[in-house]
Design an enzyme around this catalytic site. Structure first.
Site, mmCIF file in Angstrom:
data_model
loop_
_atom_site.group_PDB
_atom_site.id
_atom_site.type_symbol
_atom_site.label_atom_id
_atom_site.label_comp_id
_atom_site.label_asym_id
_atom_site.label_seq_id
_atom_site.Cartn_x
_atom_site.Cartn_y
_atom_site.Cartn_z
ATOM 1 N N ASN A 161 0.843 -1.193 0.000
ATOM 2 C CA ASN A 161 0.000 0.000 0.000
ATOM 3 C C ASN A 161 0.885 1.252 0.000
ATOM 4 O O ASN A 161 2.103 1.175 -0.127
ATOM 5 C CB ASN A 161 -0.944 -0.049 1.209
ATOM 6 N N HIS B 248 23.684 2.848 11.368
ATOM 7 C CA HIS B 248 24.837 3.737 11.421
ATOM 8 C C HIS B 248 25.633 3.449 12.689
ATOM 9 O O HIS B 248 25.119 2.912 13.670
ATOM 10 C CB HIS B 248 24.383 5.201 11.427
ATOM 11 N N GLY C 61 -0.107 -1.615 8.643
ATOM 12 C CA GLY C 61 0.257 -0.241 8.329
ATOM 13 C C GLY C 61 1.158 0.386 9.377
ATOM 14 O O GLY C 61 0.950 0.224 10.582
ATOM 15 N N SER D 147 -0.283 -3.319 13.097
ATOM 16 C CA SER D 147 0.035 -1.964 12.652
ATOM 17 C C SER D 147 0.800 -1.200 13.720
ATOM 18 O O SER D 147 0.553 -1.355 14.914
ATOM 19 C CB SER D 147 -1.252 -1.214 12.290
ATOM 20 N N THR E 268 12.164 -5.850 16.141
ATOM 21 C CA THR E 268 13.598 -5.833 16.424
ATOM 22 C C THR E 268 14.185 -7.241 16.516
ATOM 23 O O THR E 268 15.401 -7.390 16.516
ATOM 24 C CB THR E 268 13.886 -5.093 17.742
ATOM 25 N N ARG F 108 6.246 -8.369 19.855
ATOM 26 C CA ARG F 108 6.361 -9.678 20.503
ATOM 27 C C ARG F 108 5.212 -10.546 20.012
ATOM 28 O O ARG F 108 4.164 -10.047 19.582
ATOM 29 C CB ARG F 108 6.323 -9.545 22.018
#
Length: 214
Positions: free
Chosen positions: A101, A131, A158, A176, A181, A196
């Site tokens: 989308n 970085h 989303g 959403s 991580t 999670r």
């Protein structure tokens, strides 16, 4: 590679071509994000995504040909709503039946692999690059990249963000606004910041087969 405040001090690496630098990224080695070759490659990706975004509404074959020029590998039935942006494009591999989308962003220095029948909600971001934490090295362009993998049949909700190195298992759903991580196993509903696993997706989640007749 060594870095000072502003530029790399390793001249031979600054002369590496894009293919060699991409190989360094994919090998998980620190690289200089500010070399002229990589800057030029990102500029080229902007122009190619501009052309693809401007082709919205034109025949699917024409749009898919533009994607084939931009991406490393692209299957059949791949569609991005506008606006799609990527860092290089060459690091992205997408299977069949993919839909994204609006406002999808893929920073693909470390490589992005997407399977078949994958669905992205609006404003999904995939970021494969980190970085350096040290401010002087960061200003000098020090970066490290890790591949992101999205397996077959995944739905990313989303506004979700996928961080470097994660894998989303086959058939899983990411809620959403989530920030992923860590890798998510197959067949799960996951959400949150950081994301999670909330529960497995089971046969009880199937809706009545008469939904098509509604």
């Amino acid at each position: 590679m060594t870095f000072d405040a502003g530029r790399s001090t390793t001249e031979p690496e600054a002369r590496m071509g894009v293919a060699e630098q991409r190989a360094r990224m994919l090998a998980g080695r620190w690289y200089d994000d500010l070399t002229p070759e990589l800057v030029a490659a990102r500029e080229a990706a902007v122009h190619r995504t501009d052309a693809y975004n401007a082709s919205f509404g034109r025949p699917a074959a024409e749009r898919e040909a533009l994607l084939a020029e931009l991406l490393g590998r692209v299957g059949e039935g791949v569609h991005f709503e506008p606006v799609f942006r990527c860092e290089f494009g060459s690091g992205i591999e997408i299977g069949n039946g993919f839909y994204a989308n609006f406002d999808c962003v893929m920073v693909d220095g470390g490589g992005i692999t997407i399977g078949d029948d994958v669905l992205f909600g609006p404003r999904v971001g995939i970021y494969t690059t980190n970085h350096a934490l040290d401010p002087a090295q960061r200003a000098a362009g020090a970066c490290l990249a890790e591949r992101v993998v999205v397996e077959d049949g995944v739905w990313i909700g989303g506004g979700a963000t996928l961080n470097p190195g994660v894998r989303i298992g086959r058939g899983s759903v990411i809620g959403s606004g989530s920030v992923v991580t860590r890798s998510i196993p197959p067949g799960c509903l996951a959400a949150g910041v950081p994301a999670r696993v909330l529960r497995p997706i089971t046969a009880d989640d199937r809706i009545d087969e008469g939904w098509r007749e509604a």
